[in-house]
Every structure is written in structure tokens, then in C-alpha cells.
Design an enzyme around this catalytic site. Structure first.
Site, mmCIF file in Angstrom:
data_model
loop_
_atom_site.group_PDB
_atom_site.id
_atom_site.type_symbol
_atom_site.label_atom_id
_atom_site.label_comp_id
_atom_site.label_asym_id
_atom_site.label_seq_id
_atom_site.Cartn_x
_atom_site.Cartn_y
_atom_site.Cartn_z
ATOM 1 N N CYS A 102 61.696 65.818 54.896
ATOM 2 C CA CYS A 102 62.648 65.482 56.189
ATOM 3 C C CYS A 102 63.289 66.598 56.789
ATOM 4 C CB CYS A 102 63.061 63.892 56.317
ATOM 5 S SG CYS A 102 64.878 64.010 55.678
ATOM 6 N N GLU A 103 63.615 66.802 57.997
ATOM 7 C CA GLU A 103 64.380 67.915 58.447
ATOM 8 C C GLU A 103 65.634 67.583 58.566
ATOM 9 O OE1 GLU A 103 62.362 68.835 62.269
ATOM 10 O OE2 GLU A 103 63.608 67.201 63.112
ATOM 11 N N HIS A 104 65.947 66.277 58.545
ATOM 12 C CA HIS A 104 67.532 66.036 58.361
ATOM 13 C C HIS A 104 68.254 66.089 57.097
ATOM 14 C CE1 HIS A 104 65.452 63.266 61.734
ATOM 15 N NE2 HIS A 104 66.293 64.008 62.313
ATOM 16 N N HIS A 105 67.490 65.925 56.152
ATOM 17 C CA HIS A 105 68.138 66.055 54.921
ATOM 18 C C HIS A 105 67.425 66.944 53.739
ATOM 19 C CE1 HIS A 105 69.283 62.116 56.638
ATOM 20 N NE2 HIS A 105 70.354 62.359 56.081
ATOM 21 N N GLN A 143 58.339 62.339 60.681
ATOM 22 C CA GLN A 143 57.065 61.774 60.533
ATOM 23 C C GLN A 143 56.146 61.446 61.695
ATOM 24 O OE1 GLN A 143 57.081 58.124 57.926
ATOM 25 N NE2 GLN A 143 55.024 57.588 58.828
ATOM 26 N N HIS A 171 60.517 57.447 52.894
ATOM 27 C CA HIS A 171 61.592 58.564 52.866
ATOM 28 C C HIS A 171 62.725 58.537 51.827
ATOM 29 C CE1 HIS A 171 60.410 59.803 57.142
ATOM 30 N NE2 HIS A 171 59.522 59.111 56.837
ATOM 31 N N CYS A 173 65.175 60.010 51.661
ATOM 32 C CA CYS A 173 66.645 59.854 52.201
ATOM 33 C C CYS A 173 66.903 58.430 52.648
ATOM 34 C CB CYS A 173 66.833 60.831 53.509
ATOM 35 S SG CYS A 173 65.600 60.253 54.946
HETATM 36 N N1 LIG Z 1 62.626 59.145 63.537
HETATM 37 C C1 LIG Z 1 62.771 59.626 62.244
HETATM 38 N N2 LIG Z 1 63.768 59.590 61.640
HETATM 39 C C2 LIG Z 1 64.012 60.314 60.499
HETATM 40 C C3 LIG Z 1 62.898 60.666 59.723
HETATM 41 N N3 LIG Z 1 63.490 61.166 58.593
HETATM 42 C C4 LIG Z 1 64.619 60.780 58.532
HETATM 43 N N4 LIG Z 1 65.121 60.342 59.778
HETATM 44 C C5 LIG Z 1 66.299 59.601 60.061
HETATM 45 O O1 LIG Z 1 67.218 60.452 60.731
HETATM 46 C C6 LIG Z 1 68.469 60.146 61.027
HETATM 47 C C7 LIG Z 1 69.618 60.797 60.838
HETATM 48 O O2 LIG Z 1 70.659 60.294 61.194
HETATM 49 P P1 LIG Z 1 72.153 60.701 61.040
HETATM 50 O O3 LIG Z 1 73.293 59.569 61.118
HETATM 51 O O4 LIG Z 1 72.478 62.145 61.550
HETATM 52 O O5 LIG Z 1 72.345 60.836 59.551
HETATM 53 P P2 LIG Z 1 72.888 60.218 58.152
HETATM 54 O O6 LIG Z 1 74.176 60.318 58.488
HETATM 55 O O7 LIG Z 1 72.567 61.196 57.158
HETATM 56 O O8 LIG Z 1 72.167 58.994 58.390
HETATM 57 P P3 LIG Z 1 71.919 57.890 57.329
HETATM 58 O O9 LIG Z 1 70.298 58.133 56.556
HETATM 59 O O10 LIG Z 1 71.746 56.669 58.321
HETATM 60 O O11 LIG Z 1 72.820 57.884 56.225
HETATM 61 C C8 LIG Z 1 68.517 59.047 59.740
HETATM 62 O O12 LIG Z 1 68.579 57.618 60.673
HETATM 63 C C9 LIG Z 1 67.176 59.254 58.874
HETATM 64 O O13 LIG Z 1 66.605 57.731 58.470
HETATM 65 C C10 LIG Z 1 61.844 60.850 60.485
HETATM 66 O O14 LIG Z 1 60.556 61.394 59.788
HETATM 67 N N5 LIG Z 1 61.710 60.151 61.766
HETATM 68 ZN ZN LIG Z 2 66.110 62.566 55.641
#
Ligand SMILES: Nc1nc2c(ncn2[C@@H]2O[C@H](COP(=O)(O)OP(=O)(O)OP(=O)(O)O)[C@@H](O)[C@H]2O)c(=O)[nH]1
Ligand SMILES: [Zn+2]
Length: 216
Positions: A102-105, A143, A171, A173
């Protein structure tokens, strides 16, 4: 060694997406390893202890593998395996393992893809469908984008009557951290052509991906 981490693009890729077209700065492997070393120190670890000595190198290598899709192109992976055929019934490749990040984590996304199309004069080598999934999965992703990139790649390559892609994935994360929901999984779909226009065709696809194969 200096790495160019700008993605390899080709004409088919450009049809697919402009999401990965940005030019990236060049960074050396030594700089990448140094960054991992800094992370280890930040986490309270001693990067010079025996067990961690080679960890920066291993992490860089692992991340390069997990994102190797940036350096691949549709033209290369296809290797010409698009054939003229008059078959015009649905072709479905099911249960293609997906290991993405996942690109966020930068944490794993693990699941399966189901990919179908209805030919319109051309078919593609079956393994190439899995290779297309692999190329886009081995990048930093969400995704939804992964799902539509696979659909648009097939649509662009074959101009079929329709394409359907469903990905079911969990996921890490959401499992190992954050909201911590181990049983959760996410389903995304991308429907093109007849799959989006005709409910019966879509239904047939959905039934086929639910059915259990006899040899399992
Ligand atoms: N739509 C989507 N969201 C994703 C995907 N992978 C991770 N995420 C979400 O990206 C979001 C990033 O939210 P943030 O609030 O910026 O990050 P965070 O504080 O780490 O969020 P939490 O996971 O809720 O603790 C989270 O809700 C993740 O679940 C994906 O493939 N698609
Ligand atoms: Zn993630």
C-alpha cells in the site's frame, strides 16, 4: 550504483495511466541503505549489532523486489503473445495471487485477482494476464488503482468486447496496525464494455468467480 527509479513506460502503459509518469530524482543504493540505517536508529535500534549489520542492504533489496513493476513494461512482458482468434466467449483467469504494497504505509496487500475478458478477434497468452497483474501489483498501490490499471491494460491491448477485474485483498495496514481488523478484506472491481453494460454478462462472471473448481 545509481538507480533511475523513473518508471519504464511504453505506449500501452501510457494508455493505461498517467499516474506513474512523474520523473523521480536519482538516488544511489548507498543513500537508500543510509536511509534504512537512519530508520533503525530512529526506532531505537543499534544498526551495527550483528543481526542488523546487513539489514539496510536487505531492506533495500526487498523493497526493490516489491516495487520491481516500476521497471517493467507491457511490451516486454507480453513478448508478442497476442493472437488472432475467432473465439468470442468469456475467458476468465481466476485466483491470481496478488502481493502488493500500500502506498500509504508501504505495508503488504495480499489477495487474489480474477480477470475476465470477452475477445473481439484477439486473445492474449493466459500467463500474460497474471504477468500484467504482477507488474501493477509490484508497485506502491491503492487497491482501486491496481484494479483499474489491470482492466485498462487489457482493454488497451486487446480492444475486447469487455473486461472484468475483481480483486479481493487484505491490507496489513488495517490488520497489524491502525484499526487492527484481521478478518477484514476489501473487494474492488473494474468493469469495461459489456461487463459494465450488460447485467447478465456481469452476473455470469460473478457466478464463475464464486464457483469452486473440482480439482481443488
Ligand atoms: N482506498 C484505499 N485506501 C487505502 C488503501 N490502502 C490503505 N488505505 C487507507 O489509506 C488511509 C490513510 O489514512 P490516514 O488517516 O492518512 O493514515 P493513518 O493515520 O495511518 O490511518 P489509519 O490506517 O486509519 O490509522 C487509511 O484509511 C488506509 O486504510 C487502498 O488500497 N485503498
Ligand atoms: Zn496502508
Amino acid at each position: 550504483m545509481t538507480l533511475s527509479i523513473s518508471p519504464v513506460l511504453n505506449s500501452a502503459d501510457q494508455v493505461v495511466s498517467s499516474l506513474s509518469t512523474q520523473q523521480q530524482p536519482k538516488v544511489t543504493e548507498a543513500e537508500m541503505m543510509q536511509a534504512v540505517r537512519t530508520l533503525l536508529i530512529g526506532l531505537g535500534e543499534n544498526p551495527d549489532r550483528e543481526g542488523l549489520k546487513d539489514t539496510p542492504k536487505r531492506v533495500v533489496k526487498a523493497l526493490q523486489f516489491l516495487t520491481k513493476g516500476y521497471h517493467e513494461s507491457l511490451d516486454e512482458l507480453l513478448n508478442g503473445a497476442v493472437f488472432t482468434e475467432s473465439a468470442d466467449e468469456m475467458v476468465l483467469v481466476r485466483d491470481i495471487d496478488i502481493f502488493s504494497s500500500c502506498e500509504h504505509h508501504i505495508l503488504p496487500v495480499i489477495g487474489r485477482a480474477h480477470v475476465a475478458y470477452i475477445p473481439n478477434g484477439k486473445v492474449i497468452g493466459l500467463s500474460k494476464i497474471a504477468r500484467i497483474c504482477e507488474m501493477y501489483a509490484r508497485r506502491l498501490q491503492v487497491q482501486e488503482r491496481l484494479t483499474l490499471q489491470i482492466a485498462d491494460a487489457l482493454q488497451g491491448l486487446l480492444k475486447p468486447k469487455g473486461v472484468a477485474v475483481v480483486i479481493e485483498a487484505t491490507h496489513m495496514c488495517m490488520v497489524m496496525r491502525g484499526v487492527q481488523k484481521p478478518g477484514s478484506w476489501t473487494v474492488t472491481s473494474a468493469m469495461r464494455g459489456v461487463f459494465s453494460e450488460d447485467a447478465r454478462t456481469r452476473e455470469e462472471f460473478m457466478n464463475l468467480i464464486r464457483h469452486n473448481a473440482n480439482f481443488h
